[in-house]
Write an enzyme that holds these catalytic residues in place. Sequence first.
Site, PDB file in Angstrom:
ATOM      1  N   HIS A  52      -6.497  21.506 -26.155  1.00 12.98           N
ATOM      2  CA  HIS A  52      -5.157  22.044 -26.440  1.00 12.98           C
ATOM      3  C   HIS A  52      -5.069  23.533 -26.118  1.00 12.98           C
ATOM      4  O   HIS A  52      -6.007  24.284 -26.310  1.00 12.98           O
ATOM      5  CB  HIS A  52      -4.726  21.746 -27.877  1.00 12.98           C
ATOM      6  N   GLU A  81      -0.929  21.218 -30.642  1.00 13.80           N
ATOM      7  CA  GLU A  81      -1.920  20.493 -31.439  1.00 13.80           C
ATOM      8  C   GLU A  81      -1.936  20.985 -32.880  1.00 13.80           C
ATOM      9  O   GLU A  81      -2.065  20.193 -33.823  1.00 13.80           O
ATOM     10  CB  GLU A  81      -3.316  20.655 -30.820  1.00 13.80           C
ATOM     11  N   GLU A  82      -1.800  22.301 -33.060  1.00 15.49           N
ATOM     12  CA  GLU A  82      -1.959  22.898 -34.382  1.00 15.49           C
ATOM     13  C   GLU A  82      -0.834  22.548 -35.353  1.00 15.49           C
ATOM     14  O   GLU A  82      -0.945  22.812 -36.544  1.00 15.49           O
ATOM     15  CB  GLU A  82      -2.059  24.425 -34.253  1.00 15.49           C
TER      16      GLU A  82
END
Length: 339
Positions: free
Chosen positions: A60, A198-199
Amino acid sequence: MLLKKLCETNGVSGDEGRVRRLIMDEIKPFADEIIVDSIGNIIALKKGECSDKKVMLSAHMDEIGFIIKGITDKGYLQFETVGGIDTRVIISKKVKIGEKEVPGIIGMKAIHLQKKEERETVPEIKNLYIDIGAKNKEDAEKKVELGDYAAFDTGYQEFGNGKIKAKALDDRIGCMVLIEALKHKCKYDLYVCFLAQEEVGLRGAQIASYRIKPDIALVLESTTCSDVFRSKEHEYSTVLGQGVAVTFMDRSTIVERQYSKWLYDTAQKANIPVQYKKTTMGGNDAGAIHICGEGIKTGVLSVPCRYLHSPAGVVSKSDIKAMQDLTILFIDRIEELVQ
């Protein structure tokens, strides 16, 4: 140095444009096809000798950070976190805000002015602010807009015995390894994916895996390393300098036992330093990829990182090399996993 450029380029979740442009410039000579999808993922195709199978490699692009949600009359910036951040580690840290990279400092009430209960509790985001040195709200509005992102202002530095200190090692290390992997030939079609957001919920991974529908996937990540002062050895997740970490289970994924064992055993036979991730907490893009469609066989390799999700992480150069070497072996011997 590529990793230095990747780490020092700001790309908080949802604002990956600068990182995306940097990666695009690096991969154009090596990919047969490149697309950028609706969420901002980069999907680069390296055509194989045959197209019987599809292989997906992913990392990512985004990093943790902040988003500006308000400006006070005195010119201080109110903000929310983007991704999982412990407020205890961000006070007095430098940040850069927006496209102009306006410098700022995360502040809170001085300890001399705090009540006893304030000193003994974790500070809440609502009690923190970013100071950009503005005279007032009107002055601040000339430099910053609501919705601007802020990233930690941390330089890349090599130090000690083969160690690296930087922000965004999670997951610019994975991005760097993917760029190198794209230069390598694969028997089958290789889809190298640089994923967004992603986070904040594995969002890019859901879209990319649905588009590709690969036969097998390998996620390259950074993971927690708890081999620090006062930690007990039996509590270690991974150990810095002891090799690339293979995941068998985390909060969102249980890796097929044959797959995780293949990664571990293959590394050992090739004298690549390797270890298992010994805790089952955390998660990564594998959590979204492996349940896409009818299900995708998905593995995870990670580089141990101290102080993950903080203004500065610490990793070992030897662990990065181990991830690179095992990723190339995965590509070279992919037939053993997808027969």
